[in-house]
Design a protein around this motif. Structure first.
Motif, PDB file in Angstrom:
ATOM      1  N   ALA A   1       0.832  -1.202   0.000  1.00  0.00           N
ATOM      2  CA  ALA A   1       0.000   0.000   0.000  1.00  0.00           C
ATOM      3  C   ALA A   1       0.868   1.255   0.000  1.00  0.00           C
ATOM      4  O   ALA A   1       0.555   2.242  -0.680  1.00  0.00           O
ATOM      5  N   ILE A   2       1.956   1.235   0.765  1.00  0.00           N
ATOM      6  CA  ILE A   2       2.880   2.369   0.779  1.00  0.00           C
ATOM      7  C   ILE A   2       3.424   2.619  -0.621  1.00  0.00           C
ATOM      8  O   ILE A   2       3.443   3.749  -1.126  1.00  0.00           O
ATOM      9  N   GLY A   3       3.863   1.533  -1.283  1.00  0.00           N
ATOM     10  CA  GLY A   3       4.392   1.673  -2.643  1.00  0.00           C
ATOM     11  C   GLY A   3       3.346   2.184  -3.612  1.00  0.00           C
ATOM     12  O   GLY A   3       3.614   3.078  -4.426  1.00  0.00           O
ATOM     13  N   GLY A   4       2.137   1.644  -3.535  1.00  0.00           N
ATOM     14  CA  GLY A   4       1.063   2.082  -4.428  1.00  0.00           C
ATOM     15  C   GLY A   4       0.701   3.534  -4.231  1.00  0.00           C
ATOM     16  O   GLY A   4       0.497   4.276  -5.203  1.00  0.00           O
ATOM     17  N   CYS A   5       0.626   3.970  -2.971  1.00  0.00           N
ATOM     18  CA  CYS A   5       0.282   5.364  -2.695  1.00  0.00           C
ATOM     19  C   CYS A   5       1.385   6.317  -3.145  1.00  0.00           C
ATOM     20  O   CYS A   5       1.106   7.424  -3.624  1.00  0.00           O
ATOM     21  N   MET A   6       2.629   5.914  -3.000  1.00  0.00           N
ATOM     22  CA  MET A   6       3.732   6.762  -3.454  1.00  0.00           C
ATOM     23  C   MET A   6       3.684   6.928  -4.969  1.00  0.00           C
ATOM     24  O   MET A   6       3.951   8.016  -5.497  1.00  0.00           O
ATOM     25  N   VAL A   7       3.301   5.869  -5.687  1.00  0.00           N
ATOM     26  CA  VAL A   7       3.136   5.975  -7.140  1.00  0.00           C
ATOM     27  C   VAL A   7       2.015   6.957  -7.462  1.00  0.00           C
ATOM     28  O   VAL A   7       2.145   7.835  -8.323  1.00  0.00           O
ATOM     29  N   GLY A   8       0.889   6.828  -6.750  1.00  0.00           N
ATOM     30  CA  GLY A   8      -0.240   7.711  -7.003  1.00  0.00           C
ATOM     31  C   GLY A   8       0.072   9.165  -6.719  1.00  0.00           C
ATOM     32  O   GLY A   8      -0.252  10.059  -7.522  1.00  0.00           O
TER      33      GLY A   8
END
Length: 290
Positions: free
Chosen positions: A126-133
């Motif tokens: 989730a951390i990785g996905g949010c940083m991409v977003g």
């Protein structure tokens, strides 16, 4: 509600309250050091009023209970406040937001290093996905900017992550009263830097009162209680929603239309958070005895 649900609710409500932060900062025409100074002074009053309302005659015990960890939280929150305001002053907002998006990762690493707190794989994803977003949201705003502004933004990210991690180290203690001390520290540093205090005009004072006396004290009091129930990385992760909501508010009130990338990025952040919380709910439900 269980502790995890309490933490999610407190933090999410706090994020919704502080979402207009970036929008209201755009309305201010004061020099950056004066914004930091008045933000600190009004925060003192706002946070102290909340402590008096919550603890009444026992308000002083709330401060004594926090101890040295509470003083550390106050110092780190001050660094986060100063870094955020000055970062936006010296470089582009996109640069600041990209760097701030690293706060959940920093909090996760600090928690692992100092608290030996392991995070499930879904939280790391989730951390990785949010940083991409978040990166997509501000991609069009990236530019050369200023190394000083980027440094202040990194200071804000470390201050935010450090404050929440330190609060998590004492989950049985409410550290939110110490945010009033943070206001004193912030105002004192700003005054020593500027050397003078300028009384804002009526328009600037009105926006400052709304933001710094009302919204920020209420919002951050709720958020600061999040680490009593959640790992600091999860609290930081929820704070990324402020970027999404803040962008939408600027769009609605100032007519600054986000790019297609920004819309895609915001959608990614919201979907990642919904998916993560949905998975956690299903996991907890399946683990409950029949």
């Amino acid at each position: 509600m269980d502790n995890h649900q309490k933490g999610l609710l407190l933090t999410a409500l706090g994020v919704l309250v502080i979402a207009p932060d970036a929008l209201l900062l755009r309305f201010l025409t004061l020099p950056a050091e004066q914004v930091v100074l008045w933000r600190g002074l009004l925060n003192v009053v706002g946070f102290l009023l909340i402590v008096l309302l919550r603890y009444k005659g026992q308000w002083w015990r709330a401060y004594l209970t926090c101890g040295r960890a509470g003083i550390g939280c106050a110092l780190l929150f001050s660094l986060s406040t100063i870094g955020f305001v000055l970062g936006n002053h010296f470089t582009k907002a996109g640069n600041v937001l990209v760097i701030l998006a690293s706060a959940p990762l920093i909090a996760a690493l600090l928690s692992r290093l100092f608290l030996q707190e392991r995070l499930p794989l879904r939280t790391w994803l989730a951390i990785g996905g949010c940083m991409v977003g978040i990166s997509l949201i501000v991609l069009d705003d990236l530019g050369s900017g200023s190394w000083l502004g980027s440094a202040f933004a990194l200071l804000a990210a470390f201050g935010l992550a450090g404050n929440l991690t330190l609060a998590r180290s004492q989950p049985h203690i409410d550290m939110s009263p110490m945010l009033a001390l943070s206001g004193i520290i912030t105002a004192g540093l700003a005054l020593s830097w500027s050397g003078t205090m300028v009384l804002p005009d009526a328009a600037n004072l009105g926006w400052l009162v709304l933001l710094c006396l009302v919204l920020l004290p209420i919002g951050f009091t709720l958020i600061q209680q999040g680490p009593q129930y959640l790992p600091s990385a999860e609290v930081s992760l929820l704070l990324l929603l402020e970027t999404v909501f803040g962008t939408l508010l600027v769009w609605l009130f100032l007519g600054e239309h986000p790019s297609q990338l920004a819309l895609v990025g915001g959608t990614i952040v919201i979907l990642v958070m919904l998916l993560k919380n949905g998975i956690e709910h299903v996991t907890k439900t399946s683990n409950q005895p029949a």
